[in-house]
Design a protein around this motif. Structure first.
Motif, PDB file in Angstrom:
ATOM      1  N   VAL A 114       1.391  23.078  21.311  1.00 44.34           N
ATOM      2  CA  VAL A 114       1.558  23.234  19.853  1.00 44.34           C
ATOM      3  C   VAL A 114       0.230  22.970  19.125  1.00 44.34           C
ATOM      4  CG1 VAL A 114       2.793  22.434  17.799  1.00 44.34           C
ATOM      5  CG2 VAL A 114       3.984  22.544  20.013  1.00 44.34           C
ATOM      6  N   TYR A 162      -3.194  13.397  22.907  1.00 44.93           N
ATOM      7  CA  TYR A 162      -3.261  13.769  21.487  1.00 44.93           C
ATOM      8  C   TYR A 162      -4.723  13.974  21.097  1.00 44.93           C
ATOM      9  CZ  TYR A 162      -2.444  13.591  16.414  1.00 44.93           C
ATOM     10  OH  TYR A 162      -2.390  13.888  15.057  1.00 44.93           O
ATOM     11  N   VAL A 195      -1.008   9.012   7.938  1.00 43.67           N
ATOM     12  CA  VAL A 195      -0.305   9.576   6.788  1.00 43.67           C
ATOM     13  C   VAL A 195       1.183   9.250   6.913  1.00 43.67           C
ATOM     14  CG1 VAL A 195       0.077  11.672   5.423  1.00 43.67           C
ATOM     15  CG2 VAL A 195      -1.929  11.523   6.930  1.00 43.67           C
TER      16      VAL A 195
HETATM   17  P1  NDP Z   1       5.480  16.035  10.449  1.00 47.88           P
HETATM   18  O1  NDP Z   1       6.195  15.629  11.681  1.00 47.88           O
HETATM   19  O2  NDP Z   1       6.066  15.658   9.129  1.00 47.88           O
HETATM   20  O3  NDP Z   1       5.242  17.610  10.440  1.00 47.88           O
HETATM   21  C1  NDP Z   1       4.975  18.332  11.606  1.00 47.88           C
HETATM   22  C2  NDP Z   1       5.282  19.787  11.333  1.00 47.88           C
HETATM   23  O4  NDP Z   1       4.943  20.558  12.491  1.00 47.88           O
HETATM   24  C3  NDP Z   1       6.746  20.019  11.038  1.00 47.88           C
HETATM   25  O5  NDP Z   1       6.878  20.912   9.961  1.00 47.88           O
HETATM   26  C4  NDP Z   1       7.274  20.660  12.308  1.00 47.88           C
HETATM   27  O6  NDP Z   1       8.318  21.589  11.992  1.00 47.88           O
HETATM   28  C5  NDP Z   1       6.028  21.416  12.772  1.00 47.88           C
HETATM   29  N1  NDP Z   1       6.087  21.745  14.185  1.00 47.88           N
HETATM   30  C6  NDP Z   1       6.125  20.909  15.244  1.00 47.88           C
HETATM   31  N2  NDP Z   1       6.229  21.603  16.377  1.00 47.88           N
HETATM   32  C7  NDP Z   1       6.261  22.924  16.028  1.00 47.88           C
HETATM   33  C8  NDP Z   1       6.369  24.129  16.750  1.00 47.88           C
HETATM   34  N3  NDP Z   1       6.483  24.148  18.090  1.00 47.88           N
HETATM   35  N4  NDP Z   1       6.378  25.305  16.068  1.00 47.88           N
HETATM   36  C9  NDP Z   1       6.288  25.305  14.714  1.00 47.88           C
HETATM   37  N5  NDP Z   1       6.165  24.188  13.976  1.00 47.88           N
HETATM   38  C10 NDP Z   1       6.179  23.011  14.631  1.00 47.88           C
HETATM   39  O7  NDP Z   1       4.026  15.434  10.596  1.00 47.88           O
HETATM   40  P2  NDP Z   1       2.678  15.578   9.731  1.00 47.88           P
HETATM   41  O8  NDP Z   1       2.920  16.276   8.474  1.00 47.88           O
HETATM   42  O9  NDP Z   1       2.084  14.244   9.712  1.00 47.88           O
HETATM   43  O10 NDP Z   1       1.802  16.477  10.730  1.00 47.88           O
HETATM   44  C11 NDP Z   1       1.139  17.652  10.356  1.00 47.88           C
HETATM   45  C12 NDP Z   1      -0.192  17.733  11.079  1.00 47.88           C
HETATM   46  O11 NDP Z   1      -1.015  16.658  10.639  1.00 47.88           O
HETATM   47  C13 NDP Z   1      -0.110  17.622  12.602  1.00 47.88           C
HETATM   48  O12 NDP Z   1      -0.975  18.573  13.176  1.00 47.88           O
HETATM   49  C14 NDP Z   1      -0.616  16.211  12.865  1.00 47.88           C
HETATM   50  O13 NDP Z   1      -1.206  16.095  14.143  1.00 47.88           O
HETATM   51  C15 NDP Z   1      -1.625  16.056  11.752  1.00 47.88           C
HETATM   52  N6  NDP Z   1      -1.977  14.672  11.435  1.00 47.88           N
HETATM   53  C16 NDP Z   1      -1.026  13.799  10.974  1.00 47.88           C
HETATM   54  C17 NDP Z   1      -1.357  12.473  10.746  1.00 47.88           C
HETATM   55  C18 NDP Z   1      -0.361  11.447  10.320  1.00 47.88           C
HETATM   56  O14 NDP Z   1      -0.668  10.254  10.342  1.00 47.88           O
HETATM   57  N7  NDP Z   1       0.836  11.829   9.887  1.00 47.88           N
HETATM   58  C19 NDP Z   1      -2.734  11.995  10.928  1.00 47.88           C
HETATM   59  C20 NDP Z   1      -3.650  13.010  11.381  1.00 47.88           C
HETATM   60  C21 NDP Z   1      -3.276  14.285  11.617  1.00 47.88           C
HETATM   61  P3  NDP Z   1       9.630  21.865  12.850  1.00 47.88           P
HETATM   62  O15 NDP Z   1       9.979  20.598  13.560  1.00 47.88           O
HETATM   63  O16 NDP Z   1      10.624  22.279  11.805  1.00 47.88           O
HETATM   64  O17 NDP Z   1       9.265  22.988  13.757  1.00 47.88           O
END
Ligand code: NDP
Length: 253
Positions: A114, A162, A195
């Motif tokens: 992913v 990760y 976040v």
């Molecule tokens: P969330 O878990 O809230 O969001 C993750 C999103 O990714 C969801 O909308 C989920 O949607 C989607 N997702 C996961 N797997 C798939 C897939 N196979 N196909 C399509 N969509 C997918 O977490 P965040 O908002 O925090 O994460 C967003 C990004 O930010 C990520 O890349 C994360 O690594 C990065 N990040 C986050 C941090 C944090 O502390 N939160 C820090 C640094 C980076 P669904 O399950 O509906 O498919």
């Protein structure tokens, strides 16, 4: 007054929660028509409803971007239904942590599928459309914004796979940036610290306990803080490319 992204189309992956959802709303507020992709379509519809009621254009797309066909279909449907693609925000991702020896290899595979390969699939499918938008679009510039992490800059124990996936995002983005600079397709990377989102909730209980303890006294970023960074990148003038933004909670060391 015309909004900066008026007439443009953005695709945000992983927009059913957290940073992706906030980013889709931020780009819509700047005037973009937005396609939002994720697996949980009900959550995408929750986001789309109020935005459409306010006059915005939101296309919801069910897609698991770990599959190349679905990633490509998400891009193609955006262009087919909204007419073009100016901005791709590769945000979908997951973070499954723990000591390497105690981690099921399946968790590693899912993260690479992913966080890295999925991002590469959507980018590959989007590049011809982005080049077209940069050549004759309303702003004559297009953007790929990749959501990496502090863990894409610094490696941490308990985060080996990760970090590997996010370091990969950084390397892919920099190579792409060099290839596309002359065509006015900008490539930017946003590297958030911790976040407040659902991201941590997918971890095993023992890992979640460690994460909660680490950040017990720290005020984490909100998803909107990261969305602000993305909106800043994609609203710059054509001659300005913000290649990298590292955004930490103030107290995060
Ligand atoms: P969330 O878990 O809230 O969001 C993750 C999103 O990714 C969801 O909308 C989920 O949607 C989607 N997702 C996961 N797997 C798939 C897939 N196979 N196909 C399509 N969509 C997918 O977490 P965040 O908002 O925090 O994460 C967003 C990004 O930010 C990520 O890349 C994360 O690594 C990065 N990040 C986050 C941090 C944090 O502390 N939160 C820090 C640094 C980076 P669904 O399950 O509906 O498919």
């Amino acid at each position: 007054m015309t909004k900066t992204l008026h007439g443009t189309v953005a695709l945000v992956t992983g927009a059913s929660s957290g940073i992706g959802e906030a980013t889709a709303l931020a780009l819509a507020a700047e005037g973009a028509a937005v396609a939002v992709a994720a697996r949980r379509v009900d959550r995408l519809e929750d986001l789309a409803g109020p935005n459409r009621a306010a006059g915005g254009t939101v296309l919801t797309i069910a897609a698991d971007i770990a599959g190349q066909d679905q990633a490509r279909a998400a891009v193609e449907r955006t262009v087919a239904e909204l007419g073009r693609l100016d901005t791709l925000v590769n945000n979908a991702g997951l973070m499954l942590l723990g000591p390497a020896a105690a981690t099921p290899v399946e968790e590693w595979r899912t993260m690479v599928d992913v966080n890295l390969l999925g991002l590469m699939y959507t980018t590959h499918a989007a590049l011809p459309h982005l080049a077209r938008a940069a050549a004759d679009g309303p702003r004559r510039v297009a953007d790929v914004v990749n959501i990496s992490s502090v863990a894409g800059r610094v490696a941490f124990a308990m985060s080996s796979a990760y970090c590997a996936s996010k370091f990969g995002v950084g390397a892919f983005s920099e190579a792409l940036r060099q290839e596309l600079a002359g065509r006015f397709v900008r490539v930017g990377v946003v590297e958030p610290g911790s976040v407040e989102t659902e991201l941590r909730e997918h971890n095993r209980p023992e890992v979640r306990a460690v994460l909660e303890q680490q950040f017990a006294t720290i005020e984490r970023l909100q998803a909107g803080d990261v969305a602000d960074a993305v909106a800043y990148i994609v609203t710059r003038a054509r001659h300005v490319a913000i290649n990298e933004l590292l955004v930490r909670p103030t107290e995060q060391v």
